[in-house]
Structure formats: C-alpha cells, structure tokens
Design a protein around this motif. Structure first.
Motif, PDB file in Angstrom:
ATOM      1  N   ARG A  40      -9.016  39.095 -13.430  1.00 17.86           N
ATOM      2  CA  ARG A  40      -8.864  37.899 -13.959  1.00 17.86           C
ATOM      3  C   ARG A  40      -8.238  36.877 -12.819  1.00 17.86           C
ATOM      4  O   ARG A  40      -7.408  36.768 -12.382  1.00 17.86           O
ATOM      5  CB  ARG A  40      -7.804  38.094 -14.937  1.00 17.86           C
ATOM      6  N   TRP A  41      -9.471  36.023 -12.690  1.00 17.02           N
ATOM      7  CA  TRP A  41      -9.071  35.102 -11.291  1.00 17.02           C
ATOM      8  C   TRP A  41      -8.280  33.961 -12.025  1.00 17.02           C
ATOM      9  O   TRP A  41      -8.381  33.541 -12.928  1.00 17.02           O
ATOM     10  CB  TRP A  41     -10.478  34.624 -11.002  1.00 17.02           C
ATOM     11  N   HIS A 176       3.214  27.858 -20.651  1.00 20.58           N
ATOM     12  CA  HIS A 176       3.003  28.274 -22.140  1.00 20.58           C
ATOM     13  C   HIS A 176       1.912  29.294 -22.199  1.00 20.58           C
ATOM     14  O   HIS A 176       0.649  28.959 -21.841  1.00 20.58           O
ATOM     15  CB  HIS A 176       2.576  26.824 -22.687  1.00 20.58           C
ATOM     16  N   LEU A 177       2.500  30.525 -22.686  1.00 18.36           N
ATOM     17  CA  LEU A 177       1.454  31.648 -22.498  1.00 18.36           C
ATOM     18  C   LEU A 177       0.616  31.608 -23.591  1.00 18.36           C
ATOM     19  O   LEU A 177       0.758  31.029 -24.700  1.00 18.36           O
ATOM     20  CB  LEU A 177       2.275  32.966 -22.790  1.00 18.36           C
ATOM     21  N   GLY A 183      -7.154  31.844 -23.143  1.00 21.27           N
ATOM     22  CA  GLY A 183      -5.866  32.539 -23.321  1.00 21.27           C
ATOM     23  C   GLY A 183      -5.161  32.686 -22.464  1.00 21.27           C
ATOM     24  O   GLY A 183      -4.061  33.252 -22.508  1.00 21.27           O
ATOM     25  N   ARG A 184      -5.472  31.889 -21.222  1.00 19.77           N
ATOM     26  CA  ARG A 184      -4.533  32.154 -20.128  1.00 19.77           C
ATOM     27  C   ARG A 184      -3.321  31.047 -20.354  1.00 19.77           C
ATOM     28  O   ARG A 184      -3.306  30.211 -20.920  1.00 19.77           O
ATOM     29  CB  ARG A 184      -5.073  31.488 -18.847  1.00 19.77           C
ATOM     30  N   PRO A 185      -2.268  31.137 -19.382  1.00 18.11           N
ATOM     31  CA  PRO A 185      -1.167  30.338 -19.573  1.00 18.11           C
ATOM     32  C   PRO A 185      -1.417  28.831 -19.328  1.00 18.11           C
ATOM     33  O   PRO A 185      -2.650  28.407 -18.390  1.00 18.11           O
ATOM     34  CB  PRO A 185      -0.153  30.663 -18.518  1.00 18.11           C
ATOM     35  N   ARG A 186      -0.736  27.820 -19.833  1.00 15.44           N
ATOM     36  CA  ARG A 186      -1.161  26.330 -19.602  1.00 15.44           C
ATOM     37  C   ARG A 186       0.130  26.126 -18.807  1.00 15.44           C
ATOM     38  O   ARG A 186       1.361  26.418 -19.145  1.00 15.44           O
ATOM     39  CB  ARG A 186      -1.307  25.635 -20.836  1.00 15.44           C
ATOM     40  N   HIS A 187       0.242  25.507 -17.721  1.00 14.08           N
ATOM     41  CA  HIS A 187       1.282  25.312 -16.770  1.00 14.08           C
ATOM     42  C   HIS A 187       1.366  23.292 -17.020  1.00 14.08           C
ATOM     43  O   HIS A 187       0.393  22.672 -16.941  1.00 14.08           O
ATOM     44  CB  HIS A 187       1.031  25.392 -15.326  1.00 14.08           C
TER      45      HIS A 187
END
Length: 197
Positions: A40-41, A176-177, A183-187
């Motif tokens: 998962r890059w 923000h998970l 579906g990755r976190p948002r920073h």
C-alpha cells in the motif's frame, strides 16, 4: 473553540514535510517500481517525517497545543536535509513498513533530535499524550498487509538520494481515517510553525 465538541478526540501528528520538489523526486524514483510489489504505497503528498504522533488528543487542547508547538519550534533552527537511503520496520526480513531515510550532518541530526523531543514535550504538556515510541527519523513510503521480506527494496532505497532542502517549519496535521482516496487517511494541515521563530 465555539462549535467544537469538547469531548471529541483527534488523531494528530507533528511533522516535517519535505518541499514538493523533494517529494516529486522521490515519487519519480518509486513510480516505475511500484507495480513490482503489492504494498500500500503512500501518496506522495502524504509523505512526511513524523516528530510526534498523538493518536487520541482531546480536541479541547488544540489551541493550547498550537501555542506550545510554536514555542518549541521557535527554540530550534532550520536544518538542511535530503531524503536518502531506506529501511523497514520492524525488520527487513519480516517488514510491515518500508521507509525512506533522511541524510543529515551531525549538527542537523542533533537539532532534529532536539526538535522531536521539544514537540513531544509540548504535546504532552498540554495533554495530547504523544505515542511513546523512540524517535527514529523516517518517511513511510509503503505498508504491507502481512509481514514479508523486503531486503531487495531496502537495497534499492539505499541507492536513492534526493535533492537537499531546508526544513524551516513544522506542521501540525490531523489524520482522518478512511476519508482519503481508496479509503486511505486524509491529512489536514491545522497549523504551520516556523523554526527559529
């Protein structure tokens, strides 16, 4: 603070974020190789060096945390760095995380260690409870779903050296998970605080 849920918890981290040209250089190095591994890059715009991670900070301490981090950052000086080399956690033979390293001279390394200690102390002082793991400077570039050997990838990263840059600010970010692409976190950047005032 009006309108905030005073009981809410935030996933916060304080980080050095390399400039876009350094991140683009690393991304260009990794891009043609990504298809060769089912990692998962990390998205290039989310690559950073975490100085402190606060997985469940009370939202009510956010304003105090920004103020405390500003003071901690003002006590430190900008430092020259370059993304270079790499490794894996917990071990290249059974890795869960693949990371790029940071090339620093002795003075910059000492300053980075003091900066990390300062921001962790600041977060702890205001009640944000930073995670207690030993500070090991790295930039996560990929994660594995199950432990696997990545020695070839570590050797590949050991050949990498990006452009030099000056770290002159720290960023306070909220994670923000599940809210980012795939579906990755948002920073979300909440504040940027200059080193040396």
């Amino acid at each position: 603070m009006s309108g905030r849920d005073r009981g809410a918890r935030l996933r916060l981290f304080v980080a050095l974020v390399p400039p876009p040209e350094a991140l683009e250089h690393l991304d260009a190095f990794l891009e043609p190789r990504r298809a060769a591994a089912p990692f998962r890059w990390s998205a290039a715009e989310q690559v950073h060096l975490t100085l402190a991670f606060c997985p469940a900070a009370p939202e009510r301490v956010l304003d105090d945390m920004v103020e405390a981090l500003a003071l901690a950052a003002a006590r430190r000086t900008p430092l020259r760095a370059r993304v270079a080399g790499g490794g894996a956690f917990p071990d290249p033979l059974a890795a869960r995380v693949l990371w790029a390293g940071l090339d620093l001279d002795d003075d910059a390394r000492a300053e980075l260690d003091r900066l990390a200690a300062g921001v962790r102390s600041a977060a702890s002082h205001v009640g944000a409870a930073p995670e207690g793991q030993r500070f090991r400077p790295h930039l996560t570039v990929g994660r594995l779903g199950a432990p696997a050997g990545v020695l070839d990838w570590v050797r590949l990263l050991d050949t990498y050296a990006g452009p030099a840059w000056t770290a002159d600010e720290v960023a306070l970010l909220s994670s923000h998970l599940g809210e980012g692409p795939r579906g990755r976190p948002r920073h979300e950047v909440l504040a940027t605080l200059p080193l040396g005032g």
